[in-house]
Design an enzyme around this catalytic site. Structure first.
Site, PDB file in Angstrom:
ATOM      1  N   ASP A  86       0.814  -1.216   0.000  1.00 35.88           N
ATOM      2  CA  ASP A  86       0.000   0.000   0.000  1.00 35.88           C
ATOM      3  C   ASP A  86       0.848   1.268   0.000  1.00 35.88           C
ATOM      4  O   ASP A  86       0.679   2.148  -0.852  1.00 35.88           O
ATOM      5  CB  ASP A  86      -0.944   0.014   1.200  1.00 35.88           C
ATOM      6  CG  ASP A  86      -2.078  -0.987   1.058  1.00 35.88           C
ATOM      7  OD1 ASP A  86      -1.930  -1.957   0.300  1.00 35.88           O
ATOM      8  OD2 ASP A  86      -3.117  -0.790   1.704  1.00 35.88           O
ATOM      9  N   ARG A 131       0.318   4.671  17.255  1.00 42.52           N
ATOM     10  CA  ARG A 131      -0.039   5.655  16.227  1.00 42.52           C
ATOM     11  C   ARG A 131       0.217   7.102  16.639  1.00 42.52           C
ATOM     12  O   ARG A 131       0.707   7.898  15.826  1.00 42.52           O
ATOM     13  CB  ARG A 131      -1.504   5.465  15.796  1.00 42.52           C
ATOM     14  CG  ARG A 131      -1.809   4.134  15.125  1.00 42.52           C
ATOM     15  CD  ARG A 131      -0.677   3.632  14.270  1.00 42.52           C
ATOM     16  NE  ARG A 131      -1.050   2.488  13.447  1.00 42.52           N
ATOM     17  CZ  ARG A 131      -0.203   1.554  13.085  1.00 42.52           C
ATOM     18  NH1 ARG A 131       1.057   1.608  13.492  1.00 42.52           N
ATOM     19  NH2 ARG A 131      -0.579   0.555  12.314  1.00 42.52           N
ATOM     20  N   ASP A 142      -6.903   3.480  12.272  1.00 41.15           N
ATOM     21  CA  ASP A 142      -5.633   4.201  12.198  1.00 41.15           C
ATOM     22  C   ASP A 142      -5.761   5.574  11.552  1.00 41.15           C
ATOM     23  O   ASP A 142      -5.075   6.520  11.937  1.00 41.15           O
ATOM     24  CB  ASP A 142      -4.593   3.367  11.442  1.00 41.15           C
ATOM     25  CG  ASP A 142      -3.997   2.268  12.303  1.00 41.15           C
ATOM     26  OD1 ASP A 142      -4.122   2.356  13.535  1.00 41.15           O
ATOM     27  OD2 ASP A 142      -3.400   1.336  11.751  1.00 41.15           O
ATOM     28  N   SER A 161      -3.079  -9.505   7.193  1.00 41.07           N
ATOM     29  CA  SER A 161      -2.192  -8.366   7.362  1.00 41.07           C
ATOM     30  C   SER A 161      -1.655  -8.344   8.791  1.00 41.07           C
ATOM     31  O   SER A 161      -2.323  -8.809   9.729  1.00 41.07           O
ATOM     32  CB  SER A 161      -2.935  -7.053   7.069  1.00 41.07           C
ATOM     33  OG  SER A 161      -3.974  -6.850   8.010  1.00 41.07           O
TER      34      SER A 161
END
Length: 411
Positions: free
Chosen positions: A15, A95, A124, A180
């Site tokens: 990505d 994050r 996220d 993932s």
């Protein structure tokens, strides 16, 4: 005229590799790739060369592990944080640190925007952008997955892989690992792919190769292992008597927990954006630290302070999960938490055995436990007169009796 600069949170996966190239083409801008080293280990190998080859004008790979442990993991654990009774917030807490450093780089480089590869369905995106809003409201955020032009060009992974091949971008996406992952010092998460079926059993022996940080409890040693954690004001400062930094504590505990099959969680959770999602987590060191911290508190924390702090765990956990780490309400809660930890000092002994973290003793120079008062034998201190409980119970029963009388009078 100098080109616009955009700082991209870059992992090197499919990505963000495609997004790097797409941003450069779409915005005719300089793309500065930023990767935070928060404990991904070998996932960082070759990232700088790959980012430059993909079109980045500059690459930052910053070691933030020590800051992550000291200023994010430790304060969160002091709060007893656990989302929905299971999740130790390994991805969530990382994050705000990543976004904070992105903002720092954007300001230093004179960038007008930051960008990320989070999808429009996940948490996220919220965490990155709320952090940016709190710390640098003047910097704009580009979220390609929320842009119609990007989604039209890349409706699926097949189109992204084709785009990467066309532009000579090396990618490792394949069907070999149909899920993932996200790894850092606190945990590793697994989502999507085969895990989207909540009936799928990731703990089955044939799926053991999915796990990274831990062995299964069945494969853990048959001999239990003891570990002692020393706390000072709510923070673990030593293991087995050896003084260690927060980073070193987390690394050692991850090794110990992984060895004994500790910290695996499989849950369906409620995302902030409204949907439920299934996640599998490995948090070996965090599980040991969480258990030890709670046991240290049980000996040293005042009852009403503990109950007040505990009443705020769900709220604090939601703030972390939803991305409000730098919000004023989280900072206010942290002040209360910090005050509650001033006497959480002493040593906790734990036994690690086949996925279990078992209490094996706790001691403290500021213990609130007094065996002379708690004893079932004669009280040598005479600090507690059992007869006093009669009046205590009578007063607490008064409102119940009155309420019961009212109900009976209705019949």
């Amino acid at each position: 005229m100098a080109k616009e600069k955009i700082v991209l949170a870059y992992s090197g996966g499919l990505d963000t590799s495609v997004i790097l190239k797409w941003l450069k083409e779409t915005y005719d801008a300089e793309i500065i790739a930023f990767t935070a080293d928060i404990g991904q280990k070998d996932e960082l190998d070759g990232l700088e060369a790959k980012a430059l080859a993909t079109g980045a004008s500059k690459v930052y790979i910053d070691d933030l592990r020590a800051e992550f442990a000291k200023d994010f993991i430790y304060p969160m654990f002091q709060a007893g944080t656990m989302y929905e009774g299971q999740y130790l917030l390994g991805t969530s807490i990382a994050r705000p640190l990543i976004a904070k450093r992105m903002v720092d780089i954007a300001r230093a480089e004179g960038a007008t925007a930051i960008a990320h590869g989070a999808t429009g369905k996940g948490n996220d995106q919220v965490r990155f952008e709320l952090t940016a809003a709190a710390l640098a409201p003047e910097i704009s955020v580009i979220a390609p997955w929320r842009l119609e032009a990007f989604r039209e060009q890349f409706p699926g992974r097949a189109e992204m892989i084709a785009y990467a091949e066309k532009h000579g971008i090396p990618v490792t996406a394949s069907a070999a690992k149909p899920y993932s992952t996200d790894r850092n010092l606190l945990h590793i998460s697994f989502e999507s792919g085969m895990l989207e079926d909540p009936w799928f059993d990731p703990s089955a022996e044939e799926n053991e190769d999915m796990y990274v940080l831990s062995v299964s409890p069945e494969r853990a040693p048959d001999q239990a292992e003891y570990v002692e954690l020393t706390f000072e004001q709510g923070d673990c400062v030593a293991l087995n008597g050896e003084s260690l930094s927060p980073l070193e504590v987390m690394e050692r505990l991850n090794e110990l927990g992984g060895k004994h099959g500790i910290g695996r969680v499989d849950m369906v959770e409620n995302r902030f954006v409204g949907m439920k999602s299934r996640g599998v987590y490995e948090t070996p060191g965090g599980t040991i630290l969480f258990t030890a911290h709670r046991k240290m508190e049980s000996l040293t924390m005042d009852r009403e302070v503990m109950h007040l702090r505990d009443s705020l765990i769900a709220k604090y956990s939601q703030l972390v999960y939803n991305g409000f780490w730098f919000a004023p309400e989280r900072l206010a809660l942290q002040a209360l938490v910090t005050e509650s930890q001033k006497n959480v000092t002493g040593v906790v002994r734990l036994k690690l055995y086949k996925g279990n973290v078992i209490g094996a003793g706790v001691k403290s120079p500021v213990s609130l436990y007094n065996p002379d008062i708690a004893t079932m034998e004669a009280d040598p201190s005479q600090a507690y007169d059992q007869g006093d409980a009669t009046g205590f119970i009578r007063l607490n029963a008064l409102r119940l009796k009155v309420s019961s009388g009212v109900e009976q009078s209705k019949n």
